[in-house]
Design an enzyme around this catalytic site. Structure first.
Site, PDB file in Angstrom:
ATOM      1  N   CYS A 116       0.892  -1.261  -0.020  1.00  0.00           N
ATOM      2  CA  CYS A 116       0.023   0.072  -0.069  1.00  0.00           C
ATOM      3  C   CYS A 116       0.922   1.277  -0.068  1.00  0.00           C
ATOM      4  O   CYS A 116       0.227   2.303   0.015  1.00  0.00           O
ATOM      5  CB  CYS A 116      -0.982  -0.052   1.295  1.00  0.00           C
ATOM      6  SG  CYS A 116      -1.968  -1.060   0.876  1.00  0.00           S
ATOM      7  N   HIS A 256      -3.398   7.311   2.897  1.00  0.00           N
ATOM      8  CA  HIS A 256      -3.951   5.993   2.316  1.00  0.00           C
ATOM      9  C   HIS A 256      -5.161   5.344   2.772  1.00  0.00           C
ATOM     10  O   HIS A 256      -5.482   5.743   3.954  1.00  0.00           O
ATOM     11  CB  HIS A 256      -3.008   5.018   2.567  1.00  0.00           C
ATOM     12  CG  HIS A 256      -3.316   3.547   2.277  1.00  0.00           C
ATOM     13  ND1 HIS A 256      -3.446   3.138   1.021  1.00  0.00           N
ATOM     14  CD2 HIS A 256      -3.235   2.349   3.106  1.00  0.00           C
ATOM     15  CE1 HIS A 256      -3.924   1.785   1.135  1.00  0.00           C
ATOM     16  NE2 HIS A 256      -3.746   1.417   2.506  1.00  0.00           N
ATOM     17  N   ASN A 286     -10.415   0.099  -0.069  1.00  0.00           N
ATOM     18  CA  ASN A 286      -8.770   0.240   0.012  1.00  0.00           C
ATOM     19  C   ASN A 286      -8.609  -0.550  -1.459  1.00  0.00           C
ATOM     20  O   ASN A 286      -8.509  -1.502  -1.709  1.00  0.00           O
ATOM     21  CB  ASN A 286      -8.312  -0.762   0.998  1.00  0.00           C
ATOM     22  CG  ASN A 286      -6.738  -0.548   1.072  1.00  0.00           C
ATOM     23  OD1 ASN A 286      -6.113  -0.143   0.021  1.00  0.00           O
ATOM     24  ND2 ASN A 286      -6.333  -1.125   2.175  1.00  0.00           N
TER      25      ASN A 286
HETATM   26  O1  UT7 Z   1      -3.929  -1.315   3.546  1.00  0.00           O
HETATM   27  C1  UT7 Z   1      -2.891  -2.020   4.051  1.00  0.00           C
HETATM   28  C2  UT7 Z   1      -2.901  -1.840   5.797  1.00  0.00           C
HETATM   29  N1  UT7 Z   1      -4.046  -2.529   6.250  1.00  0.00           N
HETATM   30  C3  UT7 Z   1      -4.575  -1.979   7.238  1.00  0.00           C
HETATM   31  O2  UT7 Z   1      -4.436  -0.708   7.318  1.00  0.00           O
HETATM   32  C4  UT7 Z   1      -5.752  -2.536   7.812  1.00  0.00           C
HETATM   33  C5  UT7 Z   1      -5.547  -2.520   9.276  1.00  0.00           C
HETATM   34  N2  UT7 Z   1      -6.685  -3.412  10.035  1.00  0.00           N
HETATM   35  C6  UT7 Z   1      -8.135  -2.739  10.081  1.00  0.00           C
HETATM   36  O3  UT7 Z   1      -8.281  -1.928   9.263  1.00  0.00           O
HETATM   37  C7  UT7 Z   1      -8.936  -3.707  10.865  1.00  0.00           C
HETATM   38  O4  UT7 Z   1      -8.159  -4.492  11.999  1.00  0.00           O
HETATM   39  C8  UT7 Z   1     -10.080  -4.491  10.260  1.00  0.00           C
HETATM   40  C9  UT7 Z   1     -10.876  -3.430   9.634  1.00  0.00           C
HETATM   41  C10 UT7 Z   1      -9.392  -5.505   9.224  1.00  0.00           C
HETATM   42  C11 UT7 Z   1     -10.680  -5.275  11.345  1.00  0.00           C
HETATM   43  O5  UT7 Z   1     -11.370  -4.479  12.273  1.00  0.00           O
HETATM   44  P1  UT7 Z   1     -11.180  -4.578  13.997  1.00  0.00           P
HETATM   45  O6  UT7 Z   1     -12.029  -3.487  14.548  1.00  0.00           O
HETATM   46  O7  UT7 Z   1      -9.741  -4.745  14.143  1.00  0.00           O
HETATM   47  O8  UT7 Z   1     -11.943  -6.045  13.943  1.00  0.00           O
HETATM   48  P2  UT7 Z   1     -11.278  -7.281  14.641  1.00  0.00           P
HETATM   49  O9  UT7 Z   1     -10.320  -7.850  13.443  1.00  0.00           O
HETATM   50  O10 UT7 Z   1     -10.837  -7.351  15.907  1.00  0.00           O
HETATM   51  O11 UT7 Z   1     -12.627  -8.199  14.500  1.00  0.00           O
HETATM   52  C12 UT7 Z   1     -13.484  -7.871  15.699  1.00  0.00           C
HETATM   53  C13 UT7 Z   1     -14.695  -8.950  15.561  1.00  0.00           C
HETATM   54  C14 UT7 Z   1     -14.156 -10.298  15.432  1.00  0.00           C
HETATM   55  O12 UT7 Z   1     -15.126 -11.341  16.244  1.00  0.00           O
HETATM   56  P3  UT7 Z   1     -14.924 -11.627  17.629  1.00  0.00           P
HETATM   57  O13 UT7 Z   1     -13.630 -12.540  17.712  1.00  0.00           O
HETATM   58  O14 UT7 Z   1     -14.900 -10.517  18.339  1.00  0.00           O
HETATM   59  O15 UT7 Z   1     -16.163 -12.415  17.808  1.00  0.00           O
HETATM   60  C15 UT7 Z   1     -14.157 -10.756  14.031  1.00  0.00           C
HETATM   61  O16 UT7 Z   1     -14.253 -12.229  13.939  1.00  0.00           O
HETATM   62  O17 UT7 Z   1     -15.327  -8.941  14.412  1.00  0.00           O
HETATM   63  C16 UT7 Z   1     -15.299  -9.988  13.348  1.00  0.00           C
HETATM   64  N3  UT7 Z   1     -15.378  -9.538  12.219  1.00  0.00           N
HETATM   65  C17 UT7 Z   1     -16.441  -9.354  11.438  1.00  0.00           C
HETATM   66  N4  UT7 Z   1     -17.768  -9.135  11.796  1.00  0.00           N
HETATM   67  C18 UT7 Z   1     -18.518  -8.771  10.677  1.00  0.00           C
HETATM   68  C19 UT7 Z   1     -14.165  -9.526  11.234  1.00  0.00           C
HETATM   69  N5  UT7 Z   1     -14.620  -9.159  10.080  1.00  0.00           N
HETATM   70  C20 UT7 Z   1     -16.138  -8.923  10.257  1.00  0.00           C
HETATM   71  C21 UT7 Z   1     -17.062  -8.800   9.239  1.00  0.00           C
HETATM   72  N6  UT7 Z   1     -18.199  -8.583   9.458  1.00  0.00           N
HETATM   73  N7  UT7 Z   1     -16.552  -8.336   7.927  1.00  0.00           N
END
Ligand code: UT7
Length: 331
Positions: A116, A256, A286
């Site tokens: 990215c 970004h 993204n």
């Molecule tokens: O561009 C390259 C660089 N990349 C980035 O900068 C991305 C950085 N990361 C992020 O933007 C975030 O971490 C994400 C958007 C990818 C995820 O958001 P988060 O707030 O960190 O969520 P998480 O991974 O901690 O997941 C929280 C919960 C989990 O469930 P449990 O374990 O709490 O029951 C996930 O399984 O949300 C769940 N989850 C979803 N639920 C509904 C993960 N994806 C989804 C989804 N819909 N699409």
């Protein structure tokens, strides 16, 4: 003689017509429009459809549009730097293919891979060819067909990424505009958190890698978020500090577009108000290498000669950085 700066003298973007909305994704995976919007800021993204359509088929639209709007002859382009993680082929380079498809007979080119952060790395590399006086017209493309490496049954990644691209023309100027400074970083110890497991020389494609879904983006989102939110903000703040730029001096933050929360944290760290931040993540998601040039393209008409722009990115690798540029023209 005054120093030669590399100035952006035109920008053009391209996104495919097909829209994949959060509501569409609700039908594919266990997710909701509300979850995606609140956690990422994304409502919809564009997807490149059609047989035999690769990343250069998007880039060719951007490059042809760029030549037209800047009144540049195709034969005058000397170099193309193609920043992407989704090249048409492993080889030859997408830059090479693009030069043929866009009809740039005198350009040489190469692909640049920095996930990215690729567009920032490409812009900085291109600026050196201009500043040394060896090249007069260089195109930097930031483009990705992320849908080609996304598993649409994995809710943790399929809601984030989209397809799109942008291209800028760089030319020399002796005025105090153009690319003024850059701070770029790589840390390969972060590679396991965001990568594609197979398809490279370590693990070439096989039935087993396909069965294990190893040709898709793998991301440990929380870990990446932790590094991204700190490093992107720090890089942007550092480039301001070392150039004595205050928040008032900054006309625009061009971040970004990975997550609205990361963008907000970067703006807060810089002390820059929301009204100065380019945000289009809600409609494009993204697009990896495409995010920064797509922002410049969408905001081009609002930019004025002399405006201070701070570009910032963070991506797989890890890679990250920030570029300070002074906008070179009024539209
Ligand atoms: O561009 C390259 C660089 N990349 C980035 O900068 C991305 C950085 N990361 C992020 O933007 C975030 O971490 C994400 C958007 C990818 C995820 O958001 P988060 O707030 O960190 O969520 P998480 O991974 O901690 O997941 C929280 C919960 C989990 O469930 P449990 O374990 O709490 O029951 C996930 O399984 O949300 C769940 N989850 C979803 N639920 C509904 C993960 N994806 C989804 C989804 N819909 N699409």
């Amino acid at each position: 003689m005054s120093k030669i700066h590399a100035a952006i003298t035109g920008v053009q973007g391209y996104v495919p017509d097909d829209v994949l909305s959060n509501k569409d994704l609700e039908k594919l995976v266990d997710t909701t429009d509300e979850w995606i919007l609140t956690r990422t800021g994304i409502s919809e993204r564009r997807i490149l459809k059609g047989e035999n359509q690769g990343v250069t088929d998007m880039a060719v639209h951007a490059v042809k549009g760029l030549l037209e709007k800047t009144n540049t002859k195709a034969e005058d382009i000397e170099l193309v730097i193609f920043c992407t993680v989704t090249p048409d082929l492993v080889f030859p380079a997408s830059a090479n293919i693009l030069c043929d498809k866009a009809g740039l007979p005198n350009a040489w080119g190469f692909d640049l891979g920095a996930a990215c952060s690729g567009f920032l790395f490409g812009l900085t590399t291109a600026s050196k060819f201009i500043e040394t006086g060896t090249h007069k017209k260089v195109i930097v493309v930031g483009a990705d067909k992320m849908s080609s490496i996304i598993d649409y049954s994995d809710r943790t990644t399929c809601v984030i990424f989209g397809d799109g691209c942008g291209a800028v023309l760089l030319e020399p100027t002796e005025e105090e505009v153009g690319i003024m400074d850059a701070t770029l970083h790589s840390d390969g110890s972060g590679r396991s958190y965001l990568h594609q497991k197979a398809g490279g020389s370590v693990k070439p494609a096989s039935y087993a890698t396909v069965d294990a879904k190893e040709h898709y983006v793998y991301q440990e989102g929380k870990q990446v978020y932790r590094f991204a939110v700190t490093n992107m903000a720090e890089a942007a703040a550092n480039i301001m500090e070392r150039n004595n730029l205050t928040a008032e001096d900054v006309s625009w933050l061009v971040p970004h577009q990975a997550n609205l929360r990361i963008i907000d944290a970067t703006a807060d760290r810089m002390g820059v108000g929301k009204e100065k931040v380019m945000i289009n993540i809600q409609k494009f998601g993204n697009t990896t290498n495409g995010t920064l040039p797509l922002c410049l393209w969408e905001w081009e008409k609002q930019l004025k000669k002399g405006d201070n722009l701070i570009l910032a990115a963070f991506g797989g690798g890890f890679t990250w950085g920030s570029v300070w540029l002074k906008w070179a023209y009024n539209s």
